[in-house]
Motif scaffolding. Sequence first.
Motif, PDB file in Angstrom:
ATOM      1  N   LEU A 257       0.836  -1.204   0.000  1.00 30.92           N
ATOM      2  CA  LEU A 257       0.000   0.000   0.000  1.00 30.92           C
ATOM      3  C   LEU A 257       0.870   1.252   0.000  1.00 30.92           C
ATOM      4  O   LEU A 257       0.631   2.189  -0.775  1.00 30.92           O
ATOM      5  N   GLU A 268      -1.082   7.114   3.360  1.00 27.68           N
ATOM      6  CA  GLU A 268      -1.854   5.894   3.603  1.00 27.68           C
ATOM      7  C   GLU A 268      -3.139   6.166   4.374  1.00 27.68           C
ATOM      8  O   GLU A 268      -4.131   5.456   4.222  1.00 27.68           O
ATOM      9  N   TYR A 271      -6.419   6.275   2.432  1.00 27.33           N
ATOM     10  CA  TYR A 271      -6.997   4.969   2.070  1.00 27.33           C
ATOM     11  C   TYR A 271      -7.742   4.373   3.261  1.00 27.33           C
ATOM     12  O   TYR A 271      -8.904   3.953   3.154  1.00 27.33           O
ATOM     13  N   ARG A 272      -7.079   4.355   4.400  1.00 25.57           N
ATOM     14  CA  ARG A 272      -7.675   3.720   5.588  1.00 25.57           C
ATOM     15  C   ARG A 272      -8.842   4.546   6.135  1.00 25.57           C
ATOM     16  O   ARG A 272      -9.834   3.989   6.616  1.00 25.57           O
ATOM     17  N   LEU A 468      -6.991  -4.536   0.025  1.00 23.41           N
ATOM     18  CA  LEU A 468      -6.083  -4.347   1.164  1.00 23.41           C
ATOM     19  C   LEU A 468      -5.955  -5.640   1.964  1.00 23.41           C
ATOM     20  O   LEU A 468      -4.845  -6.037   2.349  1.00 23.41           O
ATOM     21  N   TYR A 521      -4.044  -1.164  -6.207  1.00 26.15           N
ATOM     22  CA  TYR A 521      -4.620  -0.107  -5.356  1.00 26.15           C
ATOM     23  C   TYR A 521      -5.128   1.085  -6.172  1.00 26.15           C
ATOM     24  O   TYR A 521      -4.826   2.241  -5.863  1.00 26.15           O
TER      25      TYR A 521
END
Length: 599
Positions: A257, A268, A271-272, A468, A521
Amino acid sequence: MSEERIPKRSEVNPEYTWALEDIYPSDEAWNEDFRKFQALPEKILEFKGRLGESGETLLAFMRLSDEIAVLCDSLANYAQRKSDEDTANSVYQAMVGQLMNAYVQINSAGSYETPELISIDENKLDGFYQAVPDLGLYKKNIDRIRRKKEHILSDNEEKILALAGEMSQSPENIYSMFSDADLKFPDAVDKNGKTHQVTHGSYIPLVQSSDRVLRKSAFESMYHTYDSYKNTCAATLGAQIKAVQFYAKARKYPSSLAAALDGTEVPEEVYRNLISAVHDNMHYMYDYVKLRKKLLGVDELHMYDLYTPVVSDADMKITFEEAKETVLKALAPMGTEYLSILKKGFTERWIDVYENEGKTSGAYSAGARVHPYVLLNYKNTLNCMFTLAHEMGHAIHSYLSNKNQPVAYSDYVIFVAEVASTCNEALLMQYLLKNTEDKKKKAYLINYFLEQFRTTLYRQTMFAEFELNINELTAQGETLTADRLSKMYRELNELYFGNDVVIDHEIDLEWARIPHFYYNYYVYQYATGYSAAIALSQRILSEGEPAVKDYLGFLSGGCSADPISLLKGAGVDMTSSKPVADALRLFGKLIGDMDELMK
């Protein structure tokens, strides 16, 4: 335009075709520039081993890179757009092929750029900037290359990775050949016993059918077929994830990722946070599923019932001229500067409007430097009007970035690409809802909007979460068997859709049908882009001129800053969960409006 017979290209009214003569007046003029392009590898090689020589030398190289970019832009846009007008025309097929071959030669000649830029001592480079002020223009681009220094390997190691490049593409190529070329599906059967061919292209129209027997039959045809090859699909996807993991480890990233998002300078946490924000607002999806079940009047809602409209077609026929007029009215909140560019695109033949024999399918915008080019295959439908608004959003984004940024910073990254297009769609939808009195048409519009939320924000986030998960499992040494993948995918469907839909066992195999899991991704950007666009459209409508000014600044930014900073400048912070949560609150409001309207 007659819809009974598709015309030949020569029969199409030039008024509805794009003006490629704005790039080159003739094929001969293209060939003249192409000969210059073919000579560029020699010029590039003149700088090999010299980038650290002086500020003047480095500036000359960066300016040569700009010249190459501009020339390539013109050559590629003319050849590819000509080819797309009629894909059977071998002349333009050959042009595209020639250009690709020459481009590979140029890339190969300039392969020394990254290692040489990285090897320049920091103090020496600072001296270059002081001695040659004009070099400062390229500092951000040079910094973007140099910041990856810890992820660049030795020359020999880089050569090994380059040699492995073709092998690393094998899983995606194998999957594409298997799924697109070799896989065949049994015909679906409707309630009258009539058969319908099932292909990747026909599947969605079939499950959108009002005939529930046909929907179920198409659904089973698709997934029973994939079930027969599930172990092959699992092995291919597993190989893809291992390849992604290999490159991340080889380049010393902590995870796949981190490696993927580093390329577009996206943290990151974006994304999370997307996944977390959708989880926190899952109740809206459950409300939508419950409403869909009620409006369809079924005892059990199945996965094959999720695409059929809950409102019958409101017979909204919209000519291209009417669509242009409506889009202009809908985008009036964007202000006079934006509208003047939009009118320019409409009147100066930026758009290739109608289908003709051999014309490439679908729709797109290509951001040529002379001006953007938009391909449509317009069919007088509501969806086609939204496509016009969408593609012109891309076009104006490209136009403003090209106009306001130097060549080095005129291209915007994929993370922000869908923001401008979706913002236009959102403004068009709000305009139509505000100005539609007919209850049936209004319900049809809300249903259209709700489905955009479901398929873009929720569905693409579910894909992102699955991607993921399988990457993290592989990193832990787990094997991605078909049963493991199907179990994980089923659990996600149960989480995302809730208790008011039957999670048919066939949907467990949907992971085998989605090509995006081979894109490393990529899919999360559909959901983040949609959320940002909804937030921006709401701000434009509520705040007016200040919001428009910020938004135009974003559209004019190209890649002059990282994408998160550009969006912050427009008033949207994608490092927080707020844009996603706000977008989903609008989804919740629309569900309530739909429920009330259909009583």
